[in-house]
Design a protein around this motif. Structure first.
Motif, short mmCIF file in Angstrom:
data_model
loop_
_atom_site.label_atom_id
_atom_site.label_comp_id
_atom_site.label_asym_id
_atom_site.label_seq_id
_atom_site.Cartn_x
_atom_site.Cartn_y
_atom_site.Cartn_z
N SER A 18 0.79 -1.24 0.00
CA SER A 18 0.00 0.00 0.00
C SER A 18 0.83 1.29 0.00
N PRO A 19 1.90 1.43 0.82
CA PRO A 19 2.61 2.72 0.84
C PRO A 19 3.19 3.14 -0.51
N GLY A 20 3.54 2.17 -1.36
CA GLY A 20 4.14 2.50 -2.65
C GLY A 20 3.18 2.34 -3.82
N LEU A 21 1.90 2.15 -3.53
CA LEU A 21 0.91 1.98 -4.59
C LEU A 21 0.18 3.31 -4.80
N VAL A 22 0.61 4.07 -5.79
CA VAL A 22 0.06 5.41 -6.00
C VAL A 22 -0.82 5.51 -7.25
N THR A 23 -0.81 4.47 -8.08
CA THR A 23 -1.60 4.51 -9.33
C THR A 23 -3.10 4.79 -9.10
N PRO A 24 -3.72 4.27 -8.04
CA PRO A 24 -5.15 4.56 -7.86
C PRO A 24 -5.47 6.06 -7.79
N VAL A 25 -4.51 6.90 -7.39
CA VAL A 25 -4.79 8.34 -7.27
C VAL A 25 -4.04 9.23 -8.26
N ILE A 26 -3.03 8.68 -8.96
CA ILE A 26 -2.37 9.52 -9.99
C ILE A 26 -2.30 8.82 -11.36
N GLY A 27 -2.80 7.59 -11.46
CA GLY A 27 -2.76 6.86 -12.73
C GLY A 27 -1.39 6.23 -12.97
N ASN A 28 -1.24 5.70 -14.18
CA ASN A 28 0.02 5.04 -14.55
C ASN A 28 0.96 6.07 -15.16
N THR A 29 2.01 6.40 -14.43
CA THR A 29 2.97 7.41 -14.93
C THR A 29 4.06 6.75 -15.77
N TYR A 30 3.82 5.55 -16.26
CA TYR A 30 4.72 4.81 -17.15
C TYR A 30 6.14 4.72 -16.59
N SER A 31 7.12 5.34 -17.25
CA SER A 31 8.51 5.22 -16.77
C SER A 31 8.66 5.77 -15.35
#
Lengths: 133, 372
Positions: free
Chosen positions: B281-294
């Motif tokens: 959970s602490p490093g899972l940010v995609t749910p709130v900023i999307g997939n920033t690819y690289s």
């Protein structure tokens, strides 16, 4: 803004890193770079100075009718920013509207795209400012 | 060669591992992130295409994604993340001997992003620089390049950046996830690191799961083929390879970061490998900023380093379509406590500083209209 490669290249230190000048004789700072101190003239000793990129809003306005190349960004905020080392620079203030700004609002430099020369030309980058939190 | 190493005997693996540790200990001297201020909610996109917002949010595990400002691109995001990393590290930019920028949205087809970054942060001219491209894992490939150069003493510090302003075709599933952001890591000697990179392992094959041809505006993908034979095969293979190489198990780690193309895949792969949800959970940010690819794995790791305490162990595995994964074992050192006091903007602070866009403004920002 549209310019040749040589002029773009020459302005990179100013635009990318806020490099200006400092007169070791009268201790005054200048931005952009000046080869001669306007106060000390031939007695002045000019050296390169990197500005921190922190300052405050001296004056600001919203550009509703933009010049060519800035149509997509309008309306945008344009301000005179007084750098903490003294000089005043004119630049866009990003990620805000004029309602977020006042005289003296602290701002910091950001690196942004200034203009693109169409789809095939150079992309010009440089300093803009955002509100410091 | 990497596969051969993966298949070698237990004894030789241990010997290799020991040699690596003796001669190659390097670490993260500083790091920084950058996420644009603008967001669009998945529900706003769904409403345009007649989709059920709840089904999209639950299915992809994405609530909203970041959108670059009109004057932001992969170069400007990379510069801001790098400036943050420099402040965090406290080193002089002139000491950086290599800059690698990983992206699939480099502003120029020919002219490096890395030179723009190197010049903007004041690292030029005495250094080497190059752009990398490997879909979403070009940033971690840059970390490995820097590790090798620092370990061999070619350079004192190397800067590896993952930065993207990714695009998704309107109405495609990718439109809900493709976002913008950057992560930058300064790699140097383990002695001055806030986190030591204990070891790394990569797994690479030619797998056509996602691609974009030179003249194409938007990427294409293999739909469900992007899952099992692509993301899951490569992430699990690299992760298992590194666990075996280092003689560790998921229980030995406090945090885990996986590439996060959506909110669902990293949760599934964590479960498959035996990592608990609380470590993810602490490093899972995609749910709130999307997939920033690289930027995705890099920003996830930065979010973990923003809160990890000395002694914490972090397991990281990236994924890039095409396809490959880089895995890392990272140990946080005591040095992180002092450097954290410098007050560099954290991933959490970037996430919370946001302004929502309507779909109409999003179209303008991403220049999806033909006339733009």
């Amino acid at each position: 803004m549209k310019s040749g490669s040589a002029l773009t290249w020459r302005l990179i230190p100013n635009r990318y890193r806020l490099i200006g000048s400092h007169c070791e004789t009268c201790k005054e700072n200048f931005f952009p770079t000046r080869p001669v101190c306007p106060s000390c003239r031939r007695k002045g000793k000019m050296v390169e100075k990197k500005f921190k990129g922190e300052g405050k809003i001296y004056s600001f306005t919203t550009v509703q009718v933009p010049p060519e190349g800035f149509e997509l960004e309008a309306p945008y905020v344009l301000a005179i920013v007084e750098l903490s080392e003294g000089p005043r620079v004119t630049a866009q203030v990003v990620d805000c509207s004029e309602n977020d700004l006042g005289f003296g609002t602290p701002v910091e430099m950001v690196f942004r795209k200034i203009q693109e020369e169409g789809k095939e030309g150079l992309i010009h980058y440089g300093f803009k400012f955002k509100i410091k939190k | 060669m990497l596969v051969a190493s993966f298949e070698c005997s237990e004894t030789s693996k241990l010997q290799n591992s020991k040699l690596f540790k003796v001669f190659c200990l390097v670490g993260i001297v500083g790091f920084g992130a950058c996420v644009p201020k603008y967001r669009i909610k998945a529900g706003e996109i769904a409403s345009v295409w007649g989709e059920d917002a709840r089904r999209i949010e639950d299915g992809l595990g994405i609530l909203e994604k970041s959108v670059p400002a009109l004057d932001e691109d992969a170069a400007t995001l990379a510069v801001e993340a790098s400036r943050n990393a420099l402040v965090y590290s406290g080193i002089s930019a002139k000491e950086i001997g290599a800059v690698f920028v990983g992206s699939e949205s480099h502003p120029y087809a020919v002219k490096p992003t890395a030179t723009i970054v190197a010049e903007a942060i004041g690292a030029a001219p005495n250094l080497t620089a190059a752009d990398l491209e490997f879909a979403c894992k070009a940033g971690t490939a840059g970390i490995q390049c820097c590790m090798g150069m620092v370990a061999s003493k070619m350079i004192k510090y190397g800067l590896a950046i993952g930065s993207d302003t990714s695009q998704g075709k309107p109405s495609d599933a990718l439109e809900y996830s493709a976002s913008a952001g950057a992560g930058a890591f300064i790699i140097g000697s383990d002695k001055e690191s806030v986190a030591v990179i204990e070891d790394t392992f990569s797994f690479t094959t030619d797998t056509p799961d996602f691609w974009r041809r030179p003249e194409a505006e938007f990427p294409s993908h293999g739909g469900r083929f992007t899952g099992k034979p692509a993301y899951f095969k490569h992430v699990t293979s690299a992760a298992k390879g590194l666990l075996e190489k280092t003689g560790t198990a998921p229980k030995d780690f406090d945090y885990v970061v996986f590439h996060q193309p959506n909110g669902k895949f990293p949760r599934m792969v964590a479960k498959m490998l035996g990592f608990e949800e609380a470590k993810l959970s602490p490093g899972l940010v995609t749910p709130v900023i999307g997939n920033t690819y690289s930027g995705a794995t890099m920003i996830g790791l930065a979010a973990v380093l923003d809160e990890a305490q000395p002694g914490a162990r972090i397991f990281v595995t990236s994924f890039g379509s095409g396809a490959g994964s880089d895995a890392f074992v990272i140990n946080v050192t005591d040095g992180i406590v002092e450097k954290r006091k410098k007050g560099v903007k954290t991933v959490k602070e970037y996430i919370e500083d946001k302004h929502y866009l309507s779909y109409a403004l999003y179209v303008k920002h991403r220049r999806k209209l033909k006339s733009l």
